[in-house]
Design a protein around this motif. Structure first.
Motif, PDB file in Angstrom:
ATOM      1  N   ALA A  26      -2.912  -5.155  -9.920  1.00 14.01           N
ATOM      2  CA  ALA A  26      -4.007  -4.302  -9.466  1.00 14.01           C
ATOM      3  C   ALA A  26      -5.213  -5.169  -9.114  1.00 14.01           C
ATOM      4  N   PRO A  27      -6.106  -4.686  -8.255  1.00 14.44           N
ATOM      5  CA  PRO A  27      -7.264  -5.493  -7.847  1.00 14.44           C
ATOM      6  C   PRO A  27      -8.092  -5.941  -9.049  1.00 14.44           C
ATOM      7  N   PRO A  28      -8.839  -7.050  -8.911  1.00 16.56           N
ATOM      8  CA  PRO A  28      -9.622  -7.561 -10.038  1.00 16.56           C
ATOM      9  C   PRO A  28     -10.794  -6.672 -10.436  1.00 16.56           C
ATOM     10  N   SER A  29     -11.251  -5.791  -9.558  1.00 17.82           N
ATOM     11  CA  SER A  29     -12.298  -4.830  -9.918  1.00 17.82           C
ATOM     12  C   SER A  29     -11.809  -3.432  -9.546  1.00 17.82           C
ATOM     13  N   PRO A  30     -12.344  -2.401 -10.172  1.00 23.58           N
ATOM     14  CA  PRO A  30     -11.799  -1.054  -9.969  1.00 23.58           C
ATOM     15  C   PRO A  30     -12.212  -0.384  -8.674  1.00 23.58           C
ATOM     16  N   LEU A  35      -9.463  -0.075  -5.828  1.00 20.45           N
ATOM     17  CA  LEU A  35      -8.370   0.810  -6.213  1.00 20.45           C
ATOM     18  C   LEU A  35      -8.832   2.259  -6.243  1.00 20.45           C
ATOM     19  N   LEU A  36     -10.026   2.513  -6.764  1.00 22.49           N
ATOM     20  CA  LEU A  36     -10.539   3.877  -6.797  1.00 22.49           C
ATOM     21  C   LEU A  36     -10.734   4.408  -5.381  1.00 22.49           C
ATOM     22  N   GLY A  37     -11.239   3.573  -4.484  1.00 18.97           N
ATOM     23  CA  GLY A  37     -11.404   4.004  -3.106  1.00 18.97           C
ATOM     24  C   GLY A  37     -10.077   4.357  -2.461  1.00 18.97           C
ATOM     25  N   THR A  38      -9.048   3.548  -2.716  1.00 20.31           N
ATOM     26  CA  THR A  38      -7.723   3.825  -2.175  1.00 20.31           C
ATOM     27  C   THR A  38      -7.159   5.120  -2.735  1.00 20.31           C
ATOM     28  N   GLN A  75      -4.492  10.161 -12.711  1.00 17.74           N
ATOM     29  CA  GLN A  75      -5.840  10.487 -13.142  1.00 17.74           C
ATOM     30  C   GLN A  75      -6.644   9.197 -13.267  1.00 17.74           C
ATOM     31  N   VAL A  76      -7.965   9.337 -13.121  1.00 19.23           N
ATOM     32  CA  VAL A  76      -8.888   8.222 -13.308  1.00 19.23           C
ATOM     33  C   VAL A  76      -9.958   8.658 -14.297  1.00 19.23           C
ATOM     34  N   ARG A  77     -10.211   7.817 -15.294  1.00 19.46           N
ATOM     35  CA  ARG A  77     -11.265   8.059 -16.274  1.00 19.46           C
ATOM     36  C   ARG A  77     -12.393   7.060 -16.042  1.00 19.46           C
ATOM     37  N   ILE A  78     -13.617   7.578 -15.966  1.00 21.47           N
ATOM     38  CA  ILE A  78     -14.809   6.746 -15.775  1.00 21.47           C
ATOM     39  C   ILE A  78     -15.770   7.041 -16.919  1.00 21.47           C
TER      40      ILE A  78
END
Length: 225
Positions: free
Chosen positions: A21-25, A28-31, A118-121
């Motif tokens: 996965a990319p080194p920063s979120p 990935l979140l944008g994708t 799901q994504v948790r922020i």
């Protein structure tokens, strides 16, 4: 007797989340957000990709914390340097507005069930300035603008008829003019300290990639499901 909830099963087969996965979120979140928007447009089985569960902390009279959650709409995702941010808007006199004022921290959950994701922020919260809040409010449909004036969000009301009377009063007040932003309504920006991506997998061996932001930037690790 069979318990229909206990016996409900879904095997998650929609995708995977690789170790690289990319080194920063942010990327990935944008994708993932774009894929959710595309699914909404193309398939129609993901009703509102921007809907998220916002959790805040209410403090009881003795100071005891009490978590509270509700669904909101995320109206912006961005980057501030290396930070990932999420933006939402609400009545600042509402329950969540008061809670964010008392404890300016929040958790946000983006549930994309059709994609089995799901994504948790989780992070800190700050109010947006008036210019940013004015800019977004001006883009809202007029009915939503009037609704912001009409509803004393989270306050008790005797009937639906009384709420509709408040709306009629707001409509008459601003008839023939632009509707300005109410002074009690505005935006919030959540600056992420932790972001976790969850992708459902078969046999409950789900993929989980978590990012934590520290002084040196983001660190990434895979979590056991």
């Amino acid at each position: 007797m069979t318990d229909p909830l206990a016996d409900s099963r879904t095997d998650y087969l929609a995708g995977a989340l690789a170790d690289d996965a990319p080194p920063s979120p942010s990327a990935l979140l944008g994708t993932w957000m774009q894929e959710a928007l595309d699914r909404h447009e193309q398939e129609g089985d993901l009703p509102d990709p921007t809907a998220a569960v916002l959790s805040t902390v209410a403090l009881d009279a003795d100071g005891s914390p009490r978590p509270r959650s509700r669904t909101v709409l995320v109206k912006g995702l961005g980057e501030d340097g290396e930070a990932l941010t999420a933006t939402l808007y609400t009545n600042r006199d509402s329950a969540k507005g008061r809670e964010l004022a008392a404890v300016p921290r929040a958790a946000l959950l983006l549930p994309w069930y059709a994609l089995q994701r799901q994504v948790r922020i989780e992070g800190t919260v700050a109010q947006l300035d008036d210019d940013a809040s004015d800019g977004y409010f001006a883009r809202r449909p007029r009915a939503s603008q009037l609704g912001a004036w009409a509803s004393r969000q989270s306050a008790p009301i005797a009937s639906r008829a009384e709420l509709e009377a408040q709306l009629a009063e707001a409509a008459a007040r601003f008839e023939g003019t632009d509707v300005p932003r109410p002074p009690f309504w505005g935006g919030y920006r959540i600056t992420a300290e932790r972001v976790e991506f969850w992708q459902g997998r078969s046999g409950r061996l789900h993929d989980r990639i978590a990012y934590e932001r520290g002084a040196g930037g983001w660190t990434r690790e895979r979590l056991q499901p």
